[in-house]
Scaffold this active site. Structure first.
Site, PDB file in Angstrom:
ATOM      1  N   TYR A  63      15.319  -8.333  14.819  1.00 23.58           N
ATOM      2  CA  TYR A  63      16.693  -7.928  14.034  1.00 23.58           C
ATOM      3  C   TYR A  63      17.687  -6.836  14.715  1.00 23.58           C
ATOM      4  CZ  TYR A  63      13.251  -9.410  10.271  1.00 23.58           C
ATOM      5  OH  TYR A  63      12.475 -10.010   9.641  1.00 23.58           O
ATOM      6  N   HIS A 115       5.208 -11.000  14.934  1.00 22.06           N
ATOM      7  CA  HIS A 115       6.422 -11.805  14.050  1.00 22.06           C
ATOM      8  C   HIS A 115       6.010 -13.269  13.932  1.00 22.06           C
ATOM      9  CE1 HIS A 115      10.675 -11.204  12.876  1.00 22.06           C
ATOM     10  NE2 HIS A 115      10.302 -11.974  12.045  1.00 22.06           N
TER      11      HIS A 115
HETATM   12  N1  LIG Z   1       8.585 -12.459   8.926  1.00 20.15           N
HETATM   13  C1  LIG Z   1       9.513 -13.231   8.891  1.00 20.15           C
HETATM   14  O1  LIG Z   1       9.540 -14.242   9.732  1.00 20.15           O
HETATM   15  C2  LIG Z   1      10.744 -12.886   7.924  1.00 20.15           C
HETATM   16  C3  LIG Z   1      10.949 -11.928   7.389  1.00 20.15           C
HETATM   17  N2  LIG Z   1      11.974 -11.680   6.686  1.00 20.15           N
HETATM   18  C4  LIG Z   1      12.091 -10.285   5.912  1.00 20.15           C
HETATM   19  O2  LIG Z   1      12.373 -10.407   4.580  1.00 20.15           O
HETATM   20  C5  LIG Z   1      13.227  -9.886   4.042  1.00 20.15           C
HETATM   21  C6  LIG Z   1      13.679 -10.468   2.663  1.00 20.15           C
HETATM   22  O3  LIG Z   1      14.100 -11.806   3.140  1.00 20.15           O
HETATM   23  P1  LIG Z   1      15.564 -12.178   2.983  1.00 20.15           P
HETATM   24  O4  LIG Z   1      15.700 -13.472   4.006  1.00 20.15           O
HETATM   25  O5  LIG Z   1      16.505 -11.145   3.384  1.00 20.15           O
HETATM   26  O6  LIG Z   1      15.835 -12.711   1.745  1.00 20.15           O
HETATM   27  P2  LIG Z   1      15.720 -12.159   0.055  1.00 20.15           P
HETATM   28  O7  LIG Z   1      14.710 -13.372  -0.539  1.00 20.15           O
HETATM   29  O8  LIG Z   1      15.405 -11.188  -0.064  1.00 20.15           O
HETATM   30  O9  LIG Z   1      17.214 -12.652  -0.596  1.00 20.15           O
HETATM   31  C7  LIG Z   1      18.222 -12.160  -0.026  1.00 20.15           C
HETATM   32  C8  LIG Z   1      19.463 -12.857  -0.815  1.00 20.15           C
HETATM   33  O10 LIG Z   1      19.347 -12.758  -2.141  1.00 20.15           O
HETATM   34  C9  LIG Z   1      20.457 -11.900  -2.631  1.00 20.15           C
HETATM   35  N3  LIG Z   1      19.781 -11.036  -3.570  1.00 20.15           N
HETATM   36  C10 LIG Z   1      18.970 -10.044  -3.611  1.00 20.15           C
HETATM   37  N4  LIG Z   1      18.813  -9.411  -4.937  1.00 20.15           N
HETATM   38  C11 LIG Z   1      19.327 -10.394  -5.784  1.00 20.15           C
HETATM   39  C12 LIG Z   1      19.249 -10.065  -7.080  1.00 20.15           C
HETATM   40  N5  LIG Z   1      18.669  -9.110  -7.764  1.00 20.15           N
HETATM   41  N6  LIG Z   1      19.880 -11.101  -7.824  1.00 20.15           N
HETATM   42  C13 LIG Z   1      20.656 -12.030  -7.029  1.00 20.15           C
HETATM   43  N7  LIG Z   1      20.372 -12.066  -5.724  1.00 20.15           N
HETATM   44  C14 LIG Z   1      19.862 -11.221  -5.076  1.00 20.15           C
HETATM   45  C15 LIG Z   1      21.042 -11.359  -1.510  1.00 20.15           C
HETATM   46  O11 LIG Z   1      22.410 -11.204  -1.834  1.00 20.15           O
HETATM   47  P3  LIG Z   1      23.114  -9.743  -1.974  1.00 20.15           P
HETATM   48  O12 LIG Z   1      22.971  -9.060  -0.558  1.00 20.15           O
HETATM   49  O13 LIG Z   1      24.636 -10.045  -2.099  1.00 20.15           O
HETATM   50  O14 LIG Z   1      22.418  -8.950  -3.085  1.00 20.15           O
HETATM   51  C16 LIG Z   1      20.576 -12.202  -0.422  1.00 20.15           C
HETATM   52  O15 LIG Z   1      21.591 -12.922  -0.403  1.00 20.15           O
HETATM   53  C17 LIG Z   1      14.298  -9.997   5.318  1.00 20.15           C
HETATM   54  O16 LIG Z   1      15.157  -9.073   5.069  1.00 20.15           O
HETATM   55  C18 LIG Z   1      13.252  -9.478   6.559  1.00 20.15           C
HETATM   56  O17 LIG Z   1      12.972  -8.117   6.481  1.00 20.15           O
HETATM   57  C19 LIG Z   1      12.800 -12.606   6.332  1.00 20.15           C
HETATM   58  C20 LIG Z   1      12.791 -13.967   6.897  1.00 20.15           C
HETATM   59  C21 LIG Z   1      11.507 -14.187   7.874  1.00 20.15           C
HETATM   60  O1  LIG Z   2      12.392 -14.178  10.986  1.00 23.21           O
HETATM   61  C1  LIG Z   2      13.026 -13.460  10.531  1.00 23.21           C
HETATM   62  O2  LIG Z   2      12.389 -12.378  10.325  1.00 23.21           O
HETATM   63  C2  LIG Z   2      14.396 -13.366   9.976  1.00 23.21           C
HETATM   64  O3  LIG Z   2      14.509 -12.702   9.225  1.00 23.21           O
HETATM   65  C3  LIG Z   2      14.980 -14.716  10.221  1.00 23.21           C
HETATM   66  O4  LIG Z   2      14.397 -15.587   9.948  1.00 23.21           O
HETATM   67  C4  LIG Z   2      16.163 -15.011   9.524  1.00 23.21           C
HETATM   68  O5  LIG Z   2      15.706 -14.692   8.070  1.00 23.21           O
HETATM   69  C5  LIG Z   2      16.926 -16.028   9.567  1.00 23.21           C
HETATM   70  O6  LIG Z   2      16.880 -17.005   8.799  1.00 23.21           O
HETATM   71  C6  LIG Z   2      17.606 -16.237  10.956  1.00 23.21           C
HETATM   72  O7  LIG Z   2      18.253 -17.266  11.240  1.00 23.21           O
END
Ligand SMILES: NC(=O)C1=CN([C@@H]2O[C@H](COP(=O)(O)OP(=O)(O)OC[C@H]3O[C@@H](n4cnc5c(N)ncnc54)[C@H](OP(=O)(O)O)[C@@H]3O)[C@@H](O)[C@H]2O)C=CC1
Ligand SMILES: O=C(O)C(=O)[C@@H](O)[C@H](O)C(=O)CO
Length: 269
Positions: A57, A118
């Site tokens: 990130y 990861h």
């Molecule tokens: N280990 C891995 O491979 C991965 C890990 N991650 C981790 O997981 C975290 C969470 O996943 P992420 O992909 O960010 O997605 P989320 O499922 O947390 O959703 C994020 C989206 O939902 C919206 N949102 C958040 N809260 C609300 C609400 N109460 N009502 C309506 N919409 C809402 C946000 O918009 P807005 O900002 O406008 O509120 C944003 O567009 C990541 O940030 C990261 O730290 C993510 C992907 C892969």
């Molecule tokens: O891998 C992660 O932890 C991420 O947050 C990414 O997958 C991210 O969600 C993504 O979609 C990048 O294109």
């Protein structure tokens, strides 16, 4: 805050904030880092203490800055970071040592609460060698708990069998579009708790309307219902929002409980 006792003995808050787009221009995953701590500051103000970042990130330093700026003692936070499961980071012991030290420096801390691989990679024996380097850092006190992310049953079982320290957590995608229940249940049977990534996104919007009757009953939103569902079954959650109101909403999920029928309905979504 409800906590989960990990197999490392450490307590992990069940609810934290994701950060994958924080501190970046345009709130984009691939945006240039701008060291803006606004979203993290409001999250911390709301009460979030578990923060999920990753080397990929590129914002560990933003997290470290926000924690420092908060004035709250480091010991009150639970910082999660991740080393990419890629050869550039994992090619030998020295690369992994360098990655751990860089994460510590960026986060401005002398220990990381939870450090994850990861993504898994194909060669399990090479992955075990990398795991053993993380074990070394855990034994040296630089990392309290070590874990994995996006691991399937075979990969998790391999580390459980061959490693000295068992993975404490497997962070996996989990939401109504893809619950990933089998790997979550397998981990729990082995004492490896799951964190759900993407708990509020990556599924069809029509699901939100289906959750409205339950949400209305508790004067909550579909998002709060989904977070409570995961927390109730001891799956940790790391919702991410750039909006302070939605951050507060996502944190306000501990004052209602779902009925067995409601949980069964959500499971089937
Ligand atoms: N280990 C891995 O491979 C991965 C890990 N991650 C981790 O997981 C975290 C969470 O996943 P992420 O992909 O960010 O997605 P989320 O499922 O947390 O959703 C994020 C989206 O939902 C919206 N949102 C958040 N809260 C609300 C609400 N109460 N009502 C309506 N919409 C809402 C946000 O918009 P807005 O900002 O406008 O509120 C944003 O567009 C990541 O940030 C990261 O730290 C993510 C992907 C892969
Ligand atoms: O891998 C992660 O932890 C991420 O947050 C990414 O997958 C991210 O969600 C993504 O979609 C990048 O294109």
């Amino acid at each position: 805050m409800k906590t989960i006792k990990l197999n490392s003995g450490y307590l992990m808050p069940v609810l934290g904030t994701g950060t994958n787009t924080f501190g970046k221009e345009g709130n984009r995953y691939d945006g240039k880092i701008n060291m803006d701590t606004t979203e993290l500051a409001s999250s911390i103000e709301v009460g979030y203490r578990m923060i999920d970042t990753a080397i990929s990130y590129r914002n560990e330093a933003v997290v470290g800055k926000a924690v420092k700026e908060s004035g709250i003692d480091r010991s009150e936070f639970f910082l999660v970071s991740k080393i990419p499961g890629q050869p550039a980071y994992m090619k030998d012991e020295a690369s992994i040592d360098a990655a751990v030290m860089a994460s510590l420096e960026a986060l401005q801390t002398d220990y990381i609460d939870l450090y994850l691989i990861h993504h898994p990679w194909d060669n399990l024996a090479e992955m075990l060698a990398a795991w053993k380097v993380l074990e070394k850092h855990a034994e040296a006190g630089r990392i309290n708990s070590i874990g994995v992310s996006n691991f399937n049953e075979e990969q998790l079982a391999y580390l459980l069998d061959k490693g000295t320290i068992p993975p404490a957590v497997n962070q996996v995608e989990s939401h109504p579009g893809k619950w990933n229940d089998a790997i979550i249940a397998f981990g729990m049977e082995q004492g490896v708790f799951a964190t759900s990534w993407g708990p509020l996104s990556r599924f069809d919007d029509s699901i939100k309307a289906k959750l409205e009757p339950i949400a209305n009953k508790y004067h909550k939103t579909w998002a709060q219902v989904l977070l409570q569902y995961q927390i109730d079954r001891d799956v940790m959650v790391i919702p991410k929002s750039h909006d302070a109101k939605r951050q507060a909403q996502n944190f306000d999920v501990f004052d209602f409980t779902l009925t067995e029928d409601e949980k069964a309905f959500i499971k089937k979504l």
